[in-house]
Scaffold this motif. Structure first.
Motif, PDB file in Angstrom:
ATOM      1  N   VAL A 119       0.809  -1.223   0.000  1.00 29.99           N
ATOM      2  CA  VAL A 119       0.000   0.000   0.000  1.00 29.99           C
ATOM      3  C   VAL A 119       0.841   1.272   0.000  1.00 29.99           C
ATOM      4  O   VAL A 119       0.426   2.296  -0.543  1.00 29.99           O
ATOM      5  CB  VAL A 119      -0.969   0.030   1.210  1.00 29.99           C
ATOM      6  CG1 VAL A 119      -1.970  -1.112   1.121  1.00 29.99           C
ATOM      7  CG2 VAL A 119      -0.225   0.000   2.532  1.00 29.99           C
ATOM      8  N   SER A 145      -3.842   6.072  -0.234  1.00 25.18           N
ATOM      9  CA  SER A 145      -5.228   6.101   0.221  1.00 25.18           C
ATOM     10  C   SER A 145      -6.066   5.044  -0.489  1.00 25.18           C
ATOM     11  O   SER A 145      -6.813   4.292   0.152  1.00 25.18           O
ATOM     12  CB  SER A 145      -5.828   7.493  -0.016  1.00 25.18           C
ATOM     13  OG  SER A 145      -7.182   7.528   0.379  1.00 25.18           O
ATOM     14  N   ALA A 186      -4.922   1.513   0.632  1.00 21.54           N
ATOM     15  CA  ALA A 186      -5.291   1.218   2.019  1.00 21.54           C
ATOM     16  C   ALA A 186      -6.783   0.937   2.139  1.00 21.54           C
ATOM     17  O   ALA A 186      -7.198   0.039   2.877  1.00 21.54           O
ATOM     18  CB  ALA A 186      -4.890   2.374   2.928  1.00 21.54           C
ATOM     19  N   LEU A 229      -6.371  -2.851   2.908  1.00 17.79           N
ATOM     20  CA  LEU A 229      -6.098  -2.875   4.342  1.00 17.79           C
ATOM     21  C   LEU A 229      -7.349  -2.720   5.192  1.00 17.79           C
ATOM     22  O   LEU A 229      -7.609  -3.516   6.107  1.00 17.79           O
ATOM     23  CB  LEU A 229      -5.099  -1.763   4.666  1.00 17.79           C
ATOM     24  CG  LEU A 229      -4.411  -1.768   6.023  1.00 17.79           C
ATOM     25  CD1 LEU A 229      -3.742  -3.104   6.292  1.00 17.79           C
ATOM     26  CD2 LEU A 229      -3.377  -0.641   6.073  1.00 17.79           C
ATOM     27  N   LEU A 259      -0.681   6.053   7.391  1.00 16.00           N
ATOM     28  CA  LEU A 259      -1.678   4.988   7.353  1.00 16.00           C
ATOM     29  C   LEU A 259      -2.936   5.394   8.111  1.00 16.00           C
ATOM     30  O   LEU A 259      -4.060   5.093   7.678  1.00 16.00           O
ATOM     31  CB  LEU A 259      -1.093   3.701   7.944  1.00 16.00           C
ATOM     32  CG  LEU A 259      -0.042   3.004   7.066  1.00 16.00           C
ATOM     33  CD1 LEU A 259       0.695   1.942   7.861  1.00 16.00           C
ATOM     34  CD2 LEU A 259      -0.693   2.395   5.819  1.00 16.00           C
ATOM     35  N   ILE A 281      -6.679   5.534   6.215  1.00 16.67           N
ATOM     36  CA  ILE A 281      -7.882   4.782   6.604  1.00 16.67           C
ATOM     37  C   ILE A 281      -8.836   5.641   7.444  1.00 16.67           C
ATOM     38  O   ILE A 281      -9.836   5.136   7.940  1.00 16.67           O
ATOM     39  CB  ILE A 281      -7.522   3.496   7.378  1.00 16.67           C
ATOM     40  CG1 ILE A 281      -6.843   3.828   8.703  1.00 16.67           C
ATOM     41  CG2 ILE A 281      -6.663   2.579   6.519  1.00 16.67           C
ATOM     42  CD1 ILE A 281      -6.656   2.632   9.609  1.00 16.67           C
TER      43      ILE A 281
END
Length: 458
Positions: free
Chosen positions: A155, A173, A176, A180, A218, A222
């Motif tokens: 990512v 972005s 993720a 993720l 990160l 998210i």
């Protein structure tokens, strides 16, 4: 073994980052695992390499390391990691993975010894986080916290500026959100700080200390509700406690103040960490993984107290460059030429002061850097424009606070107490949050100690 499974939406997610001392050995990792298990909002974990490993990897990334030294270093790294894994009941598969990584590391180190390469250097430096994240995921499993390993390079996409790669925020972005976020509903995902990959899939690094920055990026990607930075001290202090035992923990601090502290030397945070948190308005907590119940420092946009003096930061290994030319007098365009040279070499200036015919600039030389920032080539190119002098052995001291540039008596409160030291450069007025100056390295601790006693003794 019972497994903790918690449904968590994006707005309930906390990203937790653990530094090298927090994942140094099995007991340290176990403490961190209990922190994660205790709060169901902890869904994404970002780890640094185990303490001591990165220093070994930095050495392996250098030129002409003898074969025996390479073998000894890799053996030491293995001992650090296997001393953790042997505490786990089912460690055979994990040990096999670590051995594969050590073998790959040995191959990269051998290549580096033959021909130094920045791309290969980043590959070498990435192995610490690759190992610690795999191990910590299994430690989480052992306490029933449902930990799962995730490769951040899937990512964290960057350019190919090895050693200090720039992250593609839009791609991060999108990746993720797709790869993720869906896993965070019923798993605790463990990933790496500090590393990413470029368009060709080559491993890149974000620079020494980039694990905090990775965690913040990160969290932004998210849209997490909180970012927790777990380290070995109880929050952010008024100054480095190793310099004076009068330093005390700060309960809360604004984004602006914390950003200044990080920029000017507070080791607790990587300078870029707060930028993503500020963009997304994500509160940041800094606490000790050794004493998780001892409190810490909350960093957010609005705080209840705004004192004139909040802290004193110290940054060592500073280089002062003075460029001088009579042609500057009443001439336009000289500064533009100087900064064009610096931009060409991707150098960032920290402080700047000017007179009619000279400009003084400071550059940081981070501890552990694998390459000098101010190279001979930069100096030679500047010398084509003007006379250049370079001074080393300096430290930058920054007094951090609020409305410093508009508060009467600030200058006398600070400089009256240190007038028997040589102040090499002063920068004041550009920011309401700081007053900065350079002193000789050998005087730095004494200056900080004296200022702290003056400004924080009440």
């Amino acid at each position: 073994m019972s497994v903790v499974v918690n449904q968590a939406s994006a707005n309930e997610i906390t990203v937790a980052k653990f530094g090298g001392t927090s994942v140094a050995d099995f007991q340290a990792m176990l403490r961190c695992a209990e922190i994660i298990k205790k709060d169901s909002r902890n869904r994404l974990v970002v780890v640094s390499a185990s303490a001591g490993v990165t220093n070994h990897l930095v050495r392996l990334s250098q030129e002409n390391v003898p074969e025996q030294e390479r073998e000894d270093i890799i053996a030491d790294i293995g001992r650090i990691q296997f001393a953790i894994t042997h505490h786990l009941a089912c460690h055979q598969v994990l040990d096999t993975e670590i051995n594969k990584l050590l073998k790959a590391l040995a191959h990269c180190a051998q290549q580096q010894a033959g021909q130094h390469c920045l791309q290969n250097s980043d590959e070498i430096l990435s192995f610490g986080e690759q190992m610690s994240s795999r191990i910590f995921a299994q430690v989480l499993q052992s306490v029933g916290a449902n930990g799962h390993y995730f490769d951040a390079r899937q990512v964290m996409k960057t350019d190919d500026l090895y050693g200090k790669a720039q992250v593609d925020l839009a791609q991060l972005s999108a990746n993720a959100q797709a790869l993720l976020l869906p896993q965070l509903a019923n798993k605790v995902i463990v990933t790496q700080g500090f590393i990413g990959s470029d368009e060709q899939g080559n491993t890149t690094t974000l620079g020494r200390g980039g694990s905090d920055y990775s965690a913040a990026l990160l969290a932004e990607a998210i849209q997490a509700s909180n970012l927790s930075i777990w380290t070995d001290v109880v929050g952010i202090f008024t100054t480095d406690p190793r310099i004076t035992d009068q330093a005390r923990s700060i309960n809360e601090i604004s984004f602006g103040e914390a950003a200044e502290m990080a920029t000017f030397g507070a080791k607790i945070l990587h300078p870029a960490t707060l930028i993503p948190a500020m963009r997304q308005d994500i509160p940041v907590f800094v606490g000790s993984s050794k004493e998780p119940d001892a409190g810490g420092t909350r960093i957010q946009r609005q705080v209840d107290s705004n004192p004139t003096y909040r802290s004193i930061a110290l940054r060592r290994e500073q280089t002062l460059v003075t460029v001088k030319s009579p042609e500057m007098l009443h001439a336009s365009g000289f500064l533009a030429k100087v900064f064009t040279v610096l931009a060409k070499h991707q150098l960032s200036v920290d402080l700047i002061t000017t007179s009619e015919i000279s400009v003084a600039l400071t550059f940081d030389n981070p501890l552990g850097s694998t390459q000098a920032l101010l190279t001979k080539a930069v100096v030679e190119e500047l010398e084509q424009l003007c006379e250049v002098s370079v001074e080393h052995g300096l430290s930058l001291i920054a007094v951090i606070g609020n409305k410093i540039h508009g508060t009467k008596g600030v200058g006398s409160s600070i400089f009256d107490k240190v007038n028997d030291f040589n102040i090499r450069m002063i920068c004041h007025g550009a920011s309401e949050h700081n007053l900065c100056f350079l002193v000789p390295e050998e005087d730095a601790n004494q200056v900080v100690e004296r200022l702290h006693e003056t400004l924080f003794s009440h």
